[in-house]
Design a protein around this motif. Structure first.
Motif, PDB file in Angstrom:
ATOM      1  N   ILE A  19      -1.186   2.083 -15.808  1.00  0.00           N
ATOM      2  CA  ILE A  19      -2.051   2.771 -14.842  1.00  0.00           C
ATOM      3  C   ILE A  19      -1.199   3.416 -13.750  1.00  0.00           C
ATOM      4  O   ILE A  19      -1.426   4.565 -13.350  1.00  0.00           O
ATOM      5  N   LEU A  20      -0.190   2.691 -13.271  1.00  0.00           N
ATOM      6  CA  LEU A  20       0.685   3.240 -12.226  1.00  0.00           C
ATOM      7  C   LEU A  20       1.444   4.462 -12.737  1.00  0.00           C
ATOM      8  O   LEU A  20       1.524   5.491 -12.043  1.00  0.00           O
ATOM      9  N   GLY A  23      -0.853   7.395 -13.129  1.00  0.00           N
ATOM     10  CA  GLY A  23      -1.201   7.929 -11.812  1.00  0.00           C
ATOM     11  C   GLY A  23      -0.087   8.788 -11.231  1.00  0.00           C
ATOM     12  O   GLY A  23      -0.338   9.836 -10.629  1.00  0.00           O
ATOM     13  N   LEU A  24       1.157   8.361 -11.421  1.00  0.00           N
ATOM     14  CA  LEU A  24       2.296   9.142 -10.928  1.00  0.00           C
ATOM     15  C   LEU A  24       2.413  10.464 -11.682  1.00  0.00           C
ATOM     16  O   LEU A  24       2.756  11.500 -11.096  1.00  0.00           O
ATOM     17  N   ARG A  25       2.136  10.447 -12.987  1.00  0.00           N
ATOM     18  CA  ARG A  25       2.124  11.715 -13.747  1.00  0.00           C
ATOM     19  C   ARG A  25       1.064  12.653 -13.186  1.00  0.00           C
ATOM     20  O   ARG A  25       1.288  13.860 -13.046  1.00  0.00           O
ATOM     21  N   ASP A  26      -0.084  12.098 -12.871  1.00  0.00           N
ATOM     22  CA  ASP A  26      -1.177  12.905 -12.323  1.00  0.00           C
ATOM     23  C   ASP A  26      -0.762  13.612 -11.038  1.00  0.00           C
ATOM     24  O   ASP A  26      -1.245  14.706 -10.735  1.00  0.00           O
ATOM     25  N   ARG A  27       0.117  12.958 -10.277  1.00  0.00           N
ATOM     26  CA  ARG A  27       0.542  13.545  -8.999  1.00  0.00           C
ATOM     27  C   ARG A  27       1.704  14.525  -9.162  1.00  0.00           C
ATOM     28  O   ARG A  27       2.292  14.970  -8.184  1.00  0.00           O
ATOM     29  N   VAL A 169      -1.652  -1.797  -3.917  1.00  0.00           N
ATOM     30  CA  VAL A 169      -2.253  -0.834  -4.845  1.00  0.00           C
ATOM     31  C   VAL A 169      -3.250  -1.589  -5.729  1.00  0.00           C
ATOM     32  O   VAL A 169      -2.846  -2.512  -6.458  1.00  0.00           O
ATOM     33  N   PRO A 170      -4.531  -1.237  -5.695  1.00  0.00           N
ATOM     34  CA  PRO A 170      -5.494  -1.932  -6.572  1.00  0.00           C
ATOM     35  C   PRO A 170      -5.073  -1.845  -8.029  1.00  0.00           C
ATOM     36  O   PRO A 170      -4.452  -0.860  -8.446  1.00  0.00           O
ATOM     37  N   VAL A 171      -5.430  -2.863  -8.810  1.00  0.00           N
ATOM     38  CA  VAL A 171      -5.030  -2.902 -10.225  1.00  0.00           C
ATOM     39  C   VAL A 171      -5.637  -1.739 -11.003  1.00  0.00           C
ATOM     40  O   VAL A 171      -4.981  -1.095 -11.813  1.00  0.00           O
ATOM     41  N   GLY A 172      -6.911  -1.451 -10.762  1.00  0.00           N
ATOM     42  CA  GLY A 172      -7.561  -0.351 -11.469  1.00  0.00           C
ATOM     43  C   GLY A 172      -7.857  -0.665 -12.929  1.00  0.00           C
ATOM     44  O   GLY A 172      -7.654  -1.782 -13.407  1.00  0.00           O
ATOM     45  N   ALA A 173      -8.339   0.342 -13.642  1.00  0.00           N
ATOM     46  CA  ALA A 173      -8.716   0.172 -15.053  1.00  0.00           C
ATOM     47  C   ALA A 173      -8.220   1.364 -15.862  1.00  0.00           C
ATOM     48  O   ALA A 173      -8.302   2.511 -15.408  1.00  0.00           O
ATOM     49  N   VAL A 351      -6.046   4.932  -7.680  1.00  0.00           N
ATOM     50  CA  VAL A 351      -5.326   3.756  -7.164  1.00  0.00           C
ATOM     51  C   VAL A 351      -3.904   4.077  -6.742  1.00  0.00           C
ATOM     52  O   VAL A 351      -3.306   3.358  -5.941  1.00  0.00           O
ATOM     53  N   ILE A 352      -3.334   5.175  -7.260  1.00  0.00           N
ATOM     54  CA  ILE A 352      -1.913   5.444  -7.027  1.00  0.00           C
ATOM     55  C   ILE A 352      -1.637   5.951  -5.603  1.00  0.00           C
ATOM     56  O   ILE A 352      -0.477   6.006  -5.162  1.00  0.00           O
TER      57      ILE A 352
END
Length: 360
Positions: A19-20, A23-27, A169-173, A351-352
């Motif tokens: 998930i982390l 999320g970093l790719r998304d940014r 950072v929340p764990v997320g799903a 979450v990231i």
């Protein structure tokens, strides 16, 4: 920024680091992975520090994976050298290797659990073992530049001189859980996870026994095994429960999403008061109305999107299950709240944010 996911993490068993990274790719970061999954359970890692034979097995397997990791770093040198390295969950040892291999690179440690805290929760005893594990936790945190925690309560456990490294950072799903959501689930209540003291499965069993004795037991699926499993089966007795020992991680989202109500944790241990478990994020993403223990971290993270009961209180849990099963409007309202919150706050792109801000 070029970021390297590094270590022996196992995304199939522990999806948090995935998930982390997503999320970093998304940014907009360039994210590569150098990953040699070490398929040793948390219990196996704790046992390795208290049993010579278990230690020999564990460190032998770890050494083989490290040899492959070290060889793999040839692909991440020169123009492909990372600006930051993210060491995945259960990375107490991997973060030390990362620091040796990349002494001047920013190292991020996903420190989802403390070794000493987890061993205590699972009944491991002994002052020597506790001191070893506490020292290992401190060594791992010291080796990192940024330490990612899942709750403020976990961040506060860090030694005071090292707390400035922490970011929550929340764990997320993972996406698969959102995609599995069903408009009209066909079954009732589901629990999944290890039967450890943190989970409070004996409390769940007593609640199910209450419901069975009163004739109010809905369809229930219990997934998993663990140290409290035999006690749970004894408490539940002949109640009509569907028992599943193991489900593949690829199958679990669809199984859970076929239920209207998901159960969180109900343990009374110190660790149980500090976590928001994976299953709560995942069940909410799958569209389940979620019941879990009334702890400060969970209430702060989930707000009015979950139903809370006192930890270790089977009568309260039975009442909460009975209410959601019998009140269609309330159950659908809570399913909607759960999914709405998860969609806003627990996706990888949501979450990231705290980690992204720390890196900027």
């Amino acid at each position: 920024m070029r970021i390297l996911g590094f270590g022996t993490y196992n995304i199939a068993a522990h999806p948090r680091v995935g998930i982390l990274l997503e999320g970093l790719r998304d940014r907009g970061h360039t994210v590569d992975e150098l990953n040699e999954p070490l398929r040793v359970s948390t219990e196996g890692r704790v046992a390795a520090l208290s049993s010579p034979s278990a230690a020999l097995t564990f460190f032998g397997r770890l050494a083989k994976n490290w040899i492959r990791l070290i060889a793999g770093t040839r692909r991440h040198r020169g123009s492909r050298r990372p600006d930051a390295i993210l060491v995945g969950y259960l990375g107490h040892f991997d973060v030390l290797l990362a620091r040796i291999l990349y002494p001047r690179t920013t190292i991020i440690l996903d420190h989802l659990i403390y070794a000493a805290d987890t061993a205590a929760d699972r009944g491991a005893k002994g002052g020597v073992l506790n001191r070893i594990l506490t020292g290992l936790d401190r060594l791992a945190i010291t080796a990192a530049d940024i330490v990612v925690y899942d709750t403020t309560a976990h961040a506060d456990l860090a030694p005071a001189p090292l707390q400035h490294k922490g970011v929550v950072v929340p764990v997320g799903a993972p996406d698969a859980w959102f995609e599995a959501r069903q408009e009209y689930p066909i079954s009732g209540v589901v629990f999944y996870g290890l039967y450890t003291p943190l989970q409070g499965t004996p409390t769940i069993a007593r609640a199910l026994r209450i419901l069975a004795d009163s004739g109010d037991l809905p369809p229930v699926t219990m997934i998993g095994t663990g140290q409290d499993y035999e006690e749970v089966r004894e408490i539940v007795g002949d109640a009509d429960i569907t028992w599943i020992d193991w489900a593949e991680s690829t199958e679990l989202p669809a199984i859970v999403a076929s239920h209207a109500i998901g159960l969180g944790i109900f343990g009374t241990t110190d660790k149980a008061q500090r976590v928001v478990p994976n299953k709560v994020y995942q069940s909410m993403a799958a569209g389940c109305a979620t019941i879990t223990s009334d702890t400060a971290p969970q209430r702060a993270m989930l707000g009015n999107a979950a139903t809370y009961v006192p930890a270790g209180d089977p009568a309260a849990l039975a009442d909460a299950i009975r209410t959601l099963v019998n009140d269609d409007a309330r159950r659908e309202e809570m399913r909607g709240r759960a999914f709405d919150l998860a969609s806003r706050s627990f996706t990888h792109s949501a979450v990231i944010t705290p980690l992204e801000e720390r890196l900027s």
